[in-house]
Design a protein around this motif. Sequence first.
Motif, PDB file in Angstrom:
ATOM      1  N   PRO A   1      38.908  40.037  58.940  1.00 24.29           N
ATOM      2  CA  PRO A   1      40.335  39.774  58.769  1.00 24.29           C
ATOM      3  C   PRO A   1      40.652  39.109  57.434  1.00 24.29           C
ATOM      4  O   PRO A   1      41.798  39.113  57.004  1.00 24.29           O
ATOM      5  CB  PRO A   1      40.653  38.816  59.924  1.00 24.29           C
ATOM      6  CG  PRO A   1      39.349  38.139  60.219  1.00 24.29           C
ATOM      7  CD  PRO A   1      38.278  39.133  59.905  1.00 24.29           C
ATOM      8  N   ALA A   2      39.622  38.532  56.811  1.00 19.99           N
ATOM      9  CA  ALA A   2      39.852  37.818  55.549  1.00 19.99           C
ATOM     10  C   ALA A   2      38.616  37.978  54.683  1.00 19.99           C
ATOM     11  O   ALA A   2      37.503  38.154  55.195  1.00 19.99           O
ATOM     12  CB  ALA A   2      40.112  36.342  55.815  1.00 19.99           C
ATOM     13  N   HIS A   3      38.826  37.905  53.365  1.00 25.47           N
ATOM     14  CA  HIS A   3      37.669  37.914  52.459  1.00 25.47           C
ATOM     15  C   HIS A   3      36.897  36.620  52.667  1.00 25.47           C
ATOM     16  O   HIS A   3      37.490  35.542  52.705  1.00 25.47           O
ATOM     17  CB  HIS A   3      38.133  38.031  51.011  1.00 25.47           C
ATOM     18  CG  HIS A   3      38.654  39.388  50.702  1.00 25.47           C
ATOM     19  ND1 HIS A   3      37.832  40.435  50.336  1.00 25.47           N
ATOM     20  CD2 HIS A   3      39.911  39.899  50.738  1.00 25.47           C
ATOM     21  CE1 HIS A   3      38.573  41.526  50.149  1.00 25.47           C
ATOM     22  NE2 HIS A   3      39.836  41.222  50.381  1.00 25.47           N
ATOM     23  N   GLY A   4      35.601  36.762  52.848  1.00 27.05           N
ATOM     24  CA  GLY A   4      34.771  35.586  53.065  1.00 27.05           C
ATOM     25  C   GLY A   4      34.604  35.221  54.532  1.00 27.05           C
ATOM     26  O   GLY A   4      33.842  34.318  54.857  1.00 27.05           O
TER      27      GLY A   4
ATOM     28  N   LEU B   1      35.915  32.711  41.400  1.00 33.99           N
ATOM     29  CA  LEU B   1      37.099  32.592  40.542  1.00 33.99           C
ATOM     30  C   LEU B   1      38.290  33.283  41.203  1.00 33.99           C
ATOM     31  O   LEU B   1      39.388  32.758  41.233  1.00 33.99           O
ATOM     32  CB  LEU B   1      36.825  33.205  39.163  1.00 33.99           C
ATOM     33  CG  LEU B   1      37.979  33.085  38.161  1.00 33.99           C
ATOM     34  CD1 LEU B   1      38.250  31.627  37.816  1.00 33.99           C
ATOM     35  CD2 LEU B   1      37.694  33.877  36.886  1.00 33.99           C
ATOM     36  N   HIS B   2      38.032  34.486  41.723  1.00 36.77           N
ATOM     37  CA  HIS B   2      39.083  35.227  42.430  1.00 36.77           C
ATOM     38  C   HIS B   2      38.709  35.316  43.901  1.00 36.77           C
ATOM     39  O   HIS B   2      37.538  35.483  44.228  1.00 36.77           O
ATOM     40  CB  HIS B   2      39.218  36.632  41.854  1.00 36.77           C
ATOM     41  CG  HIS B   2      39.627  36.649  40.406  1.00 36.77           C
ATOM     42  ND1 HIS B   2      40.915  36.400  40.001  1.00 36.77           N
ATOM     43  CD2 HIS B   2      38.913  36.866  39.276  1.00 36.77           C
ATOM     44  CE1 HIS B   2      40.988  36.472  38.669  1.00 36.77           C
ATOM     45  NE2 HIS B   2      39.781  36.749  38.209  1.00 36.77           N
ATOM     46  N   PRO B   3      39.687  35.250  44.768  1.00 39.34           N
ATOM     47  CA  PRO B   3      39.367  35.278  46.206  1.00 39.34           C
ATOM     48  C   PRO B   3      39.010  36.667  46.715  1.00 39.34           C
ATOM     49  O   PRO B   3      38.678  36.817  47.886  1.00 39.34           O
ATOM     50  CB  PRO B   3      40.651  34.765  46.862  1.00 39.34           C
ATOM     51  CG  PRO B   3      41.731  34.989  45.868  1.00 39.34           C
ATOM     52  CD  PRO B   3      41.107  34.973  44.513  1.00 39.34           C
ATOM     53  N   PHE B   4      39.108  37.697  45.875  1.00 37.03           N
ATOM     54  CA  PHE B   4      38.745  39.057  46.276  1.00 37.03           C
ATOM     55  C   PHE B   4      38.355  39.846  45.041  1.00 37.03           C
ATOM     56  O   PHE B   4      38.353  39.298  43.940  1.00 37.03           O
ATOM     57  CB  PHE B   4      39.901  39.746  47.008  1.00 37.03           C
ATOM     58  CG  PHE B   4      41.258  39.238  46.633  1.00 37.03           C
ATOM     59  CD1 PHE B   4      41.668  39.245  45.316  1.00 37.03           C
ATOM     60  CD2 PHE B   4      42.127  38.705  47.586  1.00 37.03           C
ATOM     61  CE1 PHE B   4      42.915  38.774  44.951  1.00 37.03           C
ATOM     62  CE2 PHE B   4      43.378  38.221  47.230  1.00 37.03           C
ATOM     63  CZ  PHE B   4      43.767  38.255  45.908  1.00 37.03           C
TER      64      PHE B   4
END
Lengths: 699, 157
Positions: free
Chosen positions: A224-227, A479-482
């Motif tokens: 459902p989410a990155h990470g 640095l970037h969440p995706f």
Amino acid sequence: MKRLDFLKATGSLGLFIVFPVFPAFQEPEKIPARLAGYPKDVNAYLKISPDGRVGCFVGKVEMGQGNMTALSMLAAEELDVPLERVDILMGDTDLCPWDGGTWGSLSVWQFGPVLRGAAAEARAILVQMAAERLGVVAARLQVKDGVVSVVGDASRHVSYGELVEGRRIERHLQDVKVKSVTQFTLVGKDAPRMDGRLKVTGAAKYSADIVPPGTLHACLLRPPAHGAMLLSVDVAEAEKVAGVKVIQNGDLTAVLHARPDVAREALSRVKAQYQPSPSTLDDRTIFEHLLKAAPPAKELVAKGSIPIGEARSEHSLEATYLNSYVAHAPLEPHTAVAEWEKGRLTVWASTQAPFPLRGQLAQALGLSPKEVRVITPFLGGGFGGKGIAPQALEAARLARLAGYPVQVAWSRKEEFFLDTFRPAALVKIRSGLDKGGRIAFWEHHVYCAGEAEAETVYDIPHQRILSSGGWMGGNPPGLHPFGIGPWRAPAANTNVYARESHMDALAAKAGMDPLAFRLKHLKNPRMIAVLHAVEKAFGWTPKPAPSGRGVGVACADHRDTLVAAMAEVAVDKKSGEVKVKRVVLAQDMGVVVNPDGARQQMEGCITMGLGYALSEEVRFKDGKVLDQNFDTYRIPRFSQVPEIQTIFIENPSLPAQGGGEPAIVVMGALIANAIHDALGVQMLQLPMTPERVRKALHP
Amino acid sequence: MAKTVSFTLNGNKVSVETDGTRMLAYVLRSDLGLTGTKIGCGEGLCGACTVLLDGEAVRSCSTPLESVAGRSVLTIEGLERNGALHPVQQAFLSHSAYQCGFCTPGMILGACALLKKTPHPDRRQVAEALEGNLCRCGTHVRILAAVQEAAGKGGAL
Ligand code: FES
Ligand code: FES
């Protein structure tokens, strides 16, 4: 060779052939050195069939930009055959010569000379063969429509088809010259696109339209989410659906069925538990984070001395320009079909890079590249987002496990989740004006976008240009969440938005008309000519901004294609809604291969550019991408499309440049500057949504 | 539940035995092999899957199969007549009103539906009718021009 037959259906093409012949530039060009990696053998690019049709093989892909037509024109031109006798096959790693990928607007500019060279060499060999056959010296021969004949005795002739008889061309000639611009009979004239009939009849095949017998459609479980980490998964309910096959293997959990919608429905029955993502970023906090976490700066330009420039400044100005993450959102989501046959893998994929993909698949699957064939059907748009094709590996792995061909077609939600967005970025600019209203110094520091066009096009004595990180990678983890990646004219959109917005702010400070202020700082005669062309077509009347009229100007130098544009907007002060009424854009892109095709790219850039300027931004929170479809992620629609006028500056002295990107880079600043002219406020963040416009008016 | 749904498809009678709640777009593409209908969003938000249902433009990705029983469906494959392009197709061709072509079948059918009701639309009416049809390549100005040209050439046929 079904596809080639298929393409023959595009045969009957009429040309409308009235266009001014380019002046001067008489010297025939030398054949360009074949770029590293491209094969030297003409047979890799061209096959002449007994009936005289020319098969043209290129490793590029057609994703809407019209390179299928432009490249065919180049081959037809050098060979002296009519365009309608050329069949082009693209992006098939078994049949086409190697290519590094289709992006950066490079098809015509970089690969065009390679293909022209091959075609010119083939023509010279064919003339040599004809000379032997007809018993005359080659100098006495002429070629017209694929027939070689004796000058002054046209009854003595032999066609390409008769000469080659379907065989390979077993000769090689060196130092063959390609045609000069004045010798062109086809290039430079409007040509209808070769993919037209297929596309208006629905016959054009895209990856999702490829369904080998027995194909299963796979839908994959996504977090459902990155990470977010998978804790447990229960597929029992999905398995109850008739005809469903569930595959769990390593990181893959997939539901397969002969019907794609049934597979999708069954996937919704899979229950999975996840540990929440550790990411705490959202689309508001991201900029502060990027500023802190960006990698160290690289100095791109250091000219003169900033302290001296500062000392000479009467006024100084400092501003930070922001832009959000933007999705590629091609109308066709990433799709691939994989089929294994006797240990050999064939993948049909919507990819901008079939040859690199072949290598990646071979490596991931423990095969040699020879054991992998990538075929690229038409792409439903790419814009940089299909440079990577992870769906192809998913399909290949699942097909091997399932024992059937497998198609993976990402849903729109997956497309928004797995896309590599254009990075959110900041640009800090500091500058000063001297007594005479000239720019005394300029300092530009871009964070997280990249280097393209960070340099200024203006003549400024003291400059410093810095870049910290970018879309190309090398960024610190987290640095970037995706995922991020190249987006049509990567980095340039961000840098030009900042630079050209800042130019308007300085012009206002100097009390000057923004066009006059730009011209005062320009030396490049080509750029000046492009600005004057757009000034004339637009009917620009000089006035310092804000004049209340809502007109704006911006210009850019995108890899030697020069662009200048003017726009008129209407802003509803109450709602903050911006309506772009008119855009006039002039472009100097060297020799134009297919003017109508190039115009189409310019129109496309202008229209697509409205999106990142006014409405497109990816909202996210804690690793979740909140925009999941076109209801909240707003790409340009018909009601937003302005009146568009495009102008070419004829420039036969420069070889053909790419036209798929340049015009989009000015769009952010162009509209920001027009809003500034209308309202007297600077728009410091893209997209310029109604909310942001209202905020700028009533801070 | 599998059941038999019969309807007219591009002028021919067809019957499909499948779950009637499945959406028409997938039945057309997967069960009937007509891949000219495209799927861009799957949720009625992009118009790529537009087909004509009794002459009206509908989003086939959000139209249950059972709702077309006994009715007439026209897809892009059914638009040519005896090998001749429909005037709207012809106009899209002559204006090069497509780039990647993924939105094109839906655009053409959306335009056909408009011209049936409004044979001579002005630019604003075309824009309004096609507002829900997305084109990422930015071909809009050419599509507007093509539809207006088709209107002048019997595109309402
Ligand atoms: S696929 Fe049906 S509206 Fe987008
Ligand atoms: S032509 Fe590509 S989406 Fe319209």
